[in-house]
Design an enzyme around this catalytic site. Structure first.
Site, PDB file in Angstrom:
ATOM      1  N   CYS A   1       0.842  -1.205   0.000  1.00  7.90           N
ATOM      2  CA  CYS A   1       0.000   0.000   0.000  1.00  7.90           C
ATOM      3  C   CYS A   1       0.872   1.248   0.000  1.00  7.90           C
ATOM      4  CB  CYS A   1      -0.920  -0.012   1.211  1.00  7.90           C
ATOM      5  SG  CYS A   1      -1.893   1.500   1.412  1.00  7.90           S
TER       6      CYS A   1
ATOM      7  N   CYS B   1      -0.248   4.160   2.305  1.00  8.29           N
ATOM      8  CA  CYS B   1      -0.023   3.879   3.722  1.00  8.29           C
ATOM      9  C   CYS B   1       1.417   4.172   4.110  1.00  8.29           C
ATOM     10  CB  CYS B   1      -0.265   2.402   4.051  1.00  8.29           C
ATOM     11  SG  CYS B   1      -1.936   1.849   3.772  1.00  8.29           S
ATOM     12  N   ASP B   2       2.347   3.761   3.274  1.00  6.57           N
ATOM     13  CA  ASP B   2       3.744   3.661   3.711  1.00  6.57           C
ATOM     14  C   ASP B   2       4.720   4.598   3.021  1.00  6.57           C
ATOM     15  OD1 ASP B   2       2.945   1.727   5.463  1.00  6.57           O
ATOM     16  OD2 ASP B   2       3.338   0.065   4.111  1.00  6.57           O
TER      17      ASP B   2
END
Ligand SMILES: Cc1cc2nc3c(=O)[nH]c(=O)nc-3n(C[C@H](O)[C@H](O)[C@H](O)COP(=O)(O)OP(=O)(O)OC[C@H]3O[C@@H](n4cnc5c(N)ncnc54)[C@H](O)[C@@H]3O)c2cc1C
Lengths: 106, 404
Positions: free
Chosen positions: B135, B138-139
């Site tokens: 993701c 997300c990261d």
């Protein structure tokens, strides 16, 4: 839940006795936002046995990376200041967190 | 539990939400069951959205939020729960979640989409959350000014690689095909080539992830020569396609393809009556937000006509003590129009033990197919829910006989 940052992390986590559960999260991580209320529930339930805290990686990236956290959501467990377990991934279930917690609480 | 929904949609991605808009706007009592606490499916996990018709400037999360708002406006209900078990026999179907909640519905749309495929190489699972990611939104923050590797070469891989260049110092894309060949569409390929921060490694795949506690090295394997090389990096993003979320359908009669996708025709009908499939979870070629939305609309409209036909049949034919004369006709077929008129003139309903029901075979495919009606006009006599007589192209005498 206690908000962590670089000023209080050492004191609240690494120099703390017993079990500390840290929820690493960020605003842009949807799975993190989903998991947070579940972790808060666990914090209420287990509050007398373990310390629960959260760390927003925005502005605390280096601190997270020093804890070898490079992906969200991540739940890291410390026992007497030592890293004991690191759970991660968007399929992380509250039940997994609870199981690990019970294991560490013995 | 006591409530029975007209339409229950499993999955709150674009397909499910579009179905919900159509369903609740047509006044069907509609519920969306979504396992995550946020609606939107895959679309909540990336940023760029440039090809949804009619919406020139938007982001992926913004677009799908307006899908949700649109469904709410027409009264769709939402509940959180991961569907684990379905009982699909019978008109009223039961849906059970992992936590044990039960819901009942007369028709169901399966819109559970797809989730990222895992590569299955050594170290992949071990370094999840420690540099291996699926993701980008997300990261990405972790990798500011660092070097990341992206494995894959389809649309998602290349789009996400480009997104990551906003954060990382360098992005290396590992492509399994020979130099210059990618699965992504041309537009993405050109953007990737034009991006200074992007480099390519061709003919290669990820063999192993190594590091001390966090990702430090990607071990790559050249698929042509078999040679392995080590690449220093701080993160590895894996985008090698997706697998349909259909595990919960294993014990049902909903037929799947070998790859696990739901088999459905262009009306989104699955192999179980009253159950429809929409979006990425369905076997098809183009998997996009606009096609998911199209599927969702079709599924809801088909579910509605199924409900109308089924409920009409139940109420008027199966649940009555009277003998039912069912006349199948079709407005484009003159002979069937004449016969219909003849039957109406017989005044069947003057007999209080008899009842006339007319079925337009063009509009009511469900009952037409269920009773294998291949010709119009056809007359069926039904008693206590059972067919007792069938006459195709009835003569006047045969029609008169209906009054016996
Ligand atoms: C990185 C990336 C970039 C993309 N870029 C674009 C683009 O620019 N333009 C475009 O048009 N498309 C794009 N796509 C494709 C597009 O996102 C998909 O085609 C679309 O999301 C499919 O919608 P869906 O509703 O069928 O499935 P999904 O979006 O996968 O939604 C399915 C939902 O069902 C839920 N679910 C699954 N199982 C269960 C269960 N058992 N019980 C309850 N709920 C369940 C899931 O949690 C999910 O919310 C992209 C995809 C990716 C991954």
């Amino acid at each position: 839940m206690l908000e962590l940052n670089k000023d209080n992390f050492d004191n609240e986590v690494l120099e703390s006795d017993g079990v500390v559960v840290v929820d690493f999260w960020s605003e842009s991580c949807d799975p993190c936002l989903e998991l947070m209320p579940e972790v808060e529930k666990l914090a209420e339930e287990y509050g007398d046995k373990a310390k629960f805290a959260k760390l927003n990686i925005k502005g605390n990236r280096r601190l997270a990376m020093k804890q070898q956290v490079m992906g969200l959501p991540s739940i890291v467990f410390y026992v007497d200041g030592e890293k004991a377990e690191h759970l991660s991934g968007d399929d992380l279930e509250p039940a997994d967190i609870e199981a690990t917690l019970n294991e560490l609480l013995g | 539990m006591s409530e029975v929904y007209d339409l229950l949609i499993v999955g709150g991605g674009p397909a499910g939400l579009s179905s919900a808009i159509y369903g609740s706007r047509s006044k069907l009592k509609t519920l969306v069951l979504e396992s995550k606490s946020k609606m939107g499916g895959q679309v909540a996990d990336y940023h760029e959205m440039e090809n949804y018709p009619g919406v020139v400037e938007t982001t992926a999360p913004e677009l799908v939020e307006s899908f949700e708002e649109h469904a709410k406006k027409f009264g769709t209900e939402f509940a959180k729960g991961e569907v684990q078990e379905l009982e699909l026999d019978g008109f009223i179907k039961t849906v059970k979640t992992k936590k044990g909640e039960e819901y009942q519905a007369k028709s169901i749309v399966l819109a559970t989409g797809a989730e990222p495929r895992k590569l299955g190489c050594e170290g992949e699972a071990e370094f999840k959350g420690k540099g291996v990611s699926y993701c980008a939104t997300c990261d990405a923050d972790f990798f500011e000014d660092l070097h990341v590797v992206v494995v894959g070469n389809g649309n998602s891989a290349i789009e996400e690689a480009i997104y990551l260049t906003k954060f990382a110092a360098k992005v290396t894309i590992i492509v399994i095909h020979e130099e210059g060949k990618m699965d992504a569409e041309k537009l993405f390929q050109e953007r990737a080539y034009a991006n200074d921060k992007i480099e390519f490694v061709w003919n290669s795949t990820l063999k192993e992830v190594k590091g001390e506690g966090i990702v430090e090295t990607a071990v790559l394997k050249n698929v042509k020569t078999g040679e392995t090389t080590e690449l220093d990096c701080d993160g590895i993003f894996i985008f090698i396609g997706r697998v349909p979320s259909t595990d919960f359908l294993e014990d049902t009669n909903v037929q799947l393809t070998e790859g696990g996708y739901i088999k459905a025709d262009e009306d989104m009908k699955t192999t179980v009556p009253g159950v429809y499939a929409a979006g990425d979870v369905r076997e098809k070629v183009v998997r996009q937000v606009v096609t998911a939305a199209g599927d969702g609309a079709t599924a809801a409209v088909m579910a509605q006509s199924y409900l109308e036909a089924e409920e009409h049949w139940r109420d008027n034919v199966l649940k009555t003590d009277k003998q039912v004369v069912v006349a199948f006709w079709n407005p484009t077929q003159d002979e069937s129009l004449n016969t219909l008129q003849d039957i109406e003139e017989l005044g069947i309903e003057a007999d209080e033990n008899k009842k006339l029901v007319k079925i337009d075979t063009y509009r009511n495919r469900l009952i037409t197919n269920r009773y294998n009606i291949t010709k119009v006009p056809t007359v069926l006599i039904i008693e206590s829910g059972e067919e007792v007589e069938r006459v195709e192209n009835p003569t006047e005498e045969e029609l008169a006989g209906l009054l016996k």
